[in-house]
Scaffold this motif. Structure first.
Motif, PDB file in Angstrom:
ATOM      1  N   SER A  33      74.334  30.942  84.781  1.00 25.84           N
ATOM      2  CA  SER A  33      74.858  29.578  84.737  1.00 25.84           C
ATOM      3  C   SER A  33      75.038  29.077  86.166  1.00 25.84           C
ATOM      4  CB  SER A  33      76.201  29.563  84.015  1.00 25.84           C
ATOM      5  OG  SER A  33      77.196  30.170  84.826  1.00 25.84           O
ATOM      6  N   ALA A  35      77.698  27.955  87.542  1.00 26.65           N
ATOM      7  CA  ALA A  35      78.956  28.503  88.057  1.00 26.65           C
ATOM      8  C   ALA A  35      78.761  29.938  88.538  1.00 26.65           C
ATOM      9  CB  ALA A  35      80.027  28.446  86.971  1.00 26.65           C
ATOM     10  N   ASN A 176      86.309  18.795  82.084  1.00 24.09           N
ATOM     11  CA  ASN A 176      84.916  18.872  82.535  1.00 24.09           C
ATOM     12  C   ASN A 176      84.772  18.557  84.029  1.00 24.09           C
ATOM     13  OD1 ASN A 176      83.649  19.685  80.165  1.00 24.09           O
ATOM     14  ND2 ASN A 176      83.542  17.596  79.382  1.00 24.09           N
ATOM     15  N   GLY A 179      86.163  22.028  85.420  1.00 22.24           N
ATOM     16  CA  GLY A 179      85.751  23.302  84.850  1.00 22.24           C
ATOM     17  C   GLY A 179      84.288  23.416  84.519  1.00 22.24           C
ATOM     18  N   ARG A 180      83.481  22.448  84.963  1.00 20.47           N
ATOM     19  CA  ARG A 180      82.043  22.514  84.687  1.00 20.47           C
ATOM     20  C   ARG A 180      81.298  22.187  85.978  1.00 20.47           C
ATOM     21  NH1 ARG A 180      79.532  22.291  79.674  1.00 20.47           N
ATOM     22  NH2 ARG A 180      81.423  21.458  78.699  1.00 20.47           N
ATOM     23  N   SER A 183      78.856  18.809  87.466  1.00 21.08           N
ATOM     24  CA  SER A 183      79.154  17.608  86.677  1.00 21.08           C
ATOM     25  C   SER A 183      80.153  16.804  87.484  1.00 21.08           C
ATOM     26  CB  SER A 183      79.752  17.974  85.312  1.00 21.08           C
ATOM     27  OG  SER A 183      81.026  18.563  85.476  1.00 21.08           O
ATOM     28  N   LYS A 201      85.804  22.232  92.240  1.00 20.05           N
ATOM     29  CA  LYS A 201      85.290  23.254  91.306  1.00 20.05           C
ATOM     30  C   LYS A 201      85.074  24.584  92.030  1.00 20.05           C
ATOM     31  CE  LYS A 201      82.690  19.650  88.877  1.00 20.05           C
ATOM     32  NZ  LYS A 201      82.691  18.666  89.962  1.00 20.05           N
ATOM     33  N   ILE A 234      87.882  28.523  84.717  1.00 19.96           N
ATOM     34  CA  ILE A 234      86.485  28.281  84.355  1.00 19.96           C
ATOM     35  C   ILE A 234      85.860  29.563  83.810  1.00 19.96           C
ATOM     36  CG2 ILE A 234      85.739  28.755  86.731  1.00 19.96           C
ATOM     37  CD1 ILE A 234      83.529  26.658  86.320  1.00 19.96           C
ATOM     38  N   ARG A 238      79.543  31.018  81.229  1.00 19.59           N
ATOM     39  CA  ARG A 238      79.087  29.940  80.333  1.00 19.59           C
ATOM     40  C   ARG A 238      79.182  28.560  80.983  1.00 19.59           C
ATOM     41  NH1 ARG A 238      82.916  30.789  75.464  1.00 19.59           N
ATOM     42  NH2 ARG A 238      81.716  29.085  74.535  1.00 19.59           N
ATOM     43  N   ASN A 239      79.808  28.486  82.171  1.00 21.10           N
ATOM     44  CA  ASN A 239      79.970  27.222  82.894  1.00 21.10           C
ATOM     45  C   ASN A 239      80.688  26.169  82.050  1.00 21.10           C
ATOM     46  OD1 ASN A 239      79.745  25.471  85.115  1.00 21.10           O
ATOM     47  ND2 ASN A 239      77.861  24.575  84.320  1.00 21.10           N
ATOM     48  N   ILE A 240      81.785  26.585  81.436  1.00 19.87           N
ATOM     49  CA  ILE A 240      82.602  25.648  80.651  1.00 19.87           C
ATOM     50  C   ILE A 240      84.065  25.874  81.021  1.00 19.87           C
ATOM     51  CG2 ILE A 240      80.996  25.458  78.704  1.00 19.87           C
ATOM     52  CD1 ILE A 240      82.793  27.458  77.201  1.00 19.87           C
ATOM     53  N   PRO A 241      84.905  24.837  80.864  1.00 24.96           N
ATOM     54  CA  PRO A 241      86.323  25.000  81.201  1.00 24.96           C
ATOM     55  C   PRO A 241      87.053  25.857  80.167  1.00 24.96           C
ATOM     56  CG  PRO A 241      85.908  22.804  80.331  1.00 24.96           C
ATOM     57  CD  PRO A 241      84.578  23.456  80.473  1.00 24.96           C
TER      58      PRO A 241
END
Length: 673
Positions: A33, A35, A176, A179-180, A183, A201, A234, A238-241
């Protein structure tokens, strides 16, 4: 043969073993990902080591705050606090119980009795040598206080808090936004402060890597009756918050802005000067902002509080997003624009998705593309070959340069105020160049040169800014440094490069800053357009300073001449008066007769109407007159009379009069109707 047989027998089983051990495995396709990529390559975003991580975190948070306030044309007020967290306090924050060491020899900082004795003996010899040098009056070099060996595993932790009065963030977008990775709201073709679009981030990723603690965000927008509070970290893979808490709280004070708090590993000791230099240079380039910087160490007796006060309320305009110039696009970008455009045919697409392509010119371009193209053809139906043809034509055709209207430089006025506010120089000159172009991107160069000032070292002190942010690292390879050191003949402008305290300030703004290196910390001097603009801007400042320096030299020489001439006035007065007195006595006794004006002067001497005091005043007046004439002649010869004049603003005596202002760098003219 025997030897051959002997060598073969032991090798055979080894070959069989290696074959079994090296049995090929099936390749597994893995994916990372964004992140995860930046976590593994954090140096790309400026997170090289704990000290640099602390510096970069402060920088990212401050720049986000400035962008947020400027986006709503609000004068920025930014408060940044760094709080040192001791080991015990950090352990209690994460719920870890302190544990005493059991096996001392296991630790990296363990010191044997022999090593300790050797170290103490060395320290004693050093102290004895320092005492001798001090007794002899020699300069004593300070040594670091010995506190034993520090373990490489013993880290320092800091809570970094940044509070501003900006726009704030929508409640639902906060997770987002933090935590992404990749973006955000700053993507698009416009002048931006960010280098990678990572912002806070990356600080959150470093926090997760070094402390495991989440980030806390408080935010409220204009007119909201609540404060959005969010605690999150984060999911790097998975690169999601990963949201811990997201709620709305009462906003009784109707506060607007954002407050971000993150706990990270850092090193204040090694990067203290860099962080303070950054804040000072940010105060130079944004004199319309107010900064409050606080550092609270674990030992409260060493607190640092610095306030960088606002000097002006004039803000630069907000940078606007612009369209792409045809000469600056590639195949991928053309395909993306085609997929995102709302225009149906090729003619409309060329007109509305690119700058400097009007209807008639678009028709000429389409005619040049070949018989397969027509103005009314559907832009979405273009084949890959046709897109390549468009790209080739864009690279070969002639287009007008893009304008600099989309840029937002600090402004000559703000740059001058910032330099005066922070450095207090003896003299300063600023210059703002017109918009120029490189590779289809507009850019502007502003420069300032100061002489003298506080906290300024002798020689060249170079301050570099890109899109109104300070650049503190990799200075030697930068276009500004190389230009100031190698391409400017300072002596020709009456400036001593070695002895004078010279401040060189250069700010470059563009929709695309051509950074070099992975860290994006300097601008290379291989782009001739930028190198030429930087040199020209510095030279314009030097020309202004030369006239001021020549004027200063003239005034100093004038004072020296006056002092030298005035020194002889008493002796000359006494000698002349004695001669006149003797002549008056001879005239009175008729030993020698004088006529007309001479006789009149001698009678005045006899009547004490002309005295030593009178002669002294006359000679002093004559010295003034001669000195003025010499200064005027010197000024005419050296061209000082042709220096740039200061702007004069005429104010209306009666409010009801209508008038129109004309401004230029040299003068201001007001016409009354």
């Amino acid at each position: 043969m025997e030897t051959g047989g002997y060598s073969e027998s032991p090798t055979e089983p080894k070959k069989t073993k290696s074959k079994t051990a090296r049995k090929p495995k099936e390749a597994v396709l893995k994916q990372k990902s964004p992140a995860e990529f930046f976590a593994e390559n954090k140096n790309i975003a400026g997170f090289d080591n704990p000290g640099k991580c602390l510096y970069t975190t402060v920088r990212e948070l401050v720049e986000n705050s400035l962008d947020s306030a400027e986006s709503i044309s609000e004068l920025p007020e930014v408060e940044i606090t760094i709080e040192e967290i001791g080991k015990s306090k950090f352990n209690s924050m994460i719920g870890l119980v302190d544990r005493e060491r059991v096996d001392e020899e296991l630790y990296d900082d363990f010191e044997t009795a022999k090593a300790r004795e050797k170290r103490l003996a060395k320290e004693a010899r050093t102290q004895e040598l320092q005492a001798k040098n001090a007794a002899l009056g020699k300069k004593v070099k300070e040594t670091q206080s010995s506190k034993g060996m520090r373990s490489r595993g013993e880290a320092s932790f800091y809570r970094v808090t940044c509070k501003d009065n900006g726009r704030g963030m929508p409640h639902d977008d906060i997770p987002n936004m933090f935590g992404r990775v990749l973006s955000g709201t700053k993507y698009g073709l416009k002048q931006t402060r960010g280098k990678f679009g990572l912002g806070a981030k990356m600080a959150l990723i470093w926090s997760k890597m070094s402390t495991g603690l989440p980030i806390e965000i408080s935010s409220s927008m204009q007119g909201q009756s609540y404060i959005s509070f969010c605690r999150l970290d984060i999911d790097i893979h998975r690169n999601i918050p990963h949201i811990h808490l997201h709620e709305k709280r009462d906003n009784k004070e109707r506060w607007r802005g954002a407050e971000i708090q993150v706990v990270i590993e850092g090193n204040w000791t090694t990067y203290r000067s860099k962080i303070l230099h950054y804040m000072r240079q940010m105060a130079v380039i944004t004199p319309y902002a107010q900064f409050l910087f606080k550092f609270a160490p674990d030992a409260s007796d060493k607190n640092v509080t610095i306030r960088f006060a606002r000097r002006t309320d004039i803000m630069p305009p907000v940078p606007v997003e612009t369209k792409y110039h045809p000469s600056a696009v590639d195949l991928l970008l053309i395909k993306r624009l085609i997929s995102e455009t709302s225009k149906e045919n090729l003619l409309q697409f060329l007109q509305h998705e690119f700058v400097n392509i009007g209807k008639s010119y678009a028709e000429r371009l389409i005619g040049e593309m070949g018989p397969d193209f027509s103005p009314k053809m559907a832009v979405k139906s273009l084949t890959s070959q046709q897109i390549v043809r468009i790209h080739q034509l864009f690279r070969q055709a002639k287009f007008d340069d893009p304008s600099g209207d989309c840029l937002s430089p600090a402004g000559e006025y703000n740059l001058r105020l910032g330099i005066i506010k922070e450095l207090h120089p003896d003299m300063v000159a600023t210059y703002s160049g017109s918009a120029q172009v490189f590779e289809g991107h507009p850019f502007m160069v502003e420069a300032g040169v100061s002489v003298g000032g506080k906290d300024v070292k002798q020689g060249l002190n170079i301050f570099r800014f890109a899109n109104r942010i300070p650049l503190l690292f990799e200075q030697g390879a930068d276009v500004v440094t190389r230009t100031a050191l190698k391409r400017i003949n300072w002596n020709s402008y009456k400036i001593n490069q070695a002895q004078d305290k010279i401040g060189v300030f250069v700010s470059i703004v563009s929709t695309k800053i051509p950074f070099k290196g992975t860290g994006k910390e300097y601008i290379g001097d291989d782009i001739s357009e930028i190198a030429s603009a930087v040199k020209s801007s510095i030279q314009q400042c030097c020309i202004q300073l030369k006239s001021k320096i020549v004027k200063k030299i003239q005034a100093r020489e004038q004072q020296e001449r006056k002092r030298n001439l005035s020194k002889y006035i008493p002796d000359a007065t006494g000698a002349i008066y004695d001669v006149l007195k003797e002549m008056a006595q001879m005239h009175a006794s008729k030993k020698k007769r004088y006529e007309d004006e001479d006789a009149n002067v001698l009678r005045k001497v006899s009547a004490h109407l002309i005295t030593k005091q009178t002669l002294s005043e006359k000679l002093a007046k004559h010295v003034e007159q001669v000195d003025y004439e010499m200064a005027l002649e010197y000024a005419t010869q050296s061209g000082v009379s042709e220096e740039p004049r200061e702007a004069i603003y005429l104010q209306s005596l009666e409010d009801e009069k209508n008038f129109m202002d004309f401004h230029s760098p040299v003068f201001a003219l007001r016409l009354y109707q």
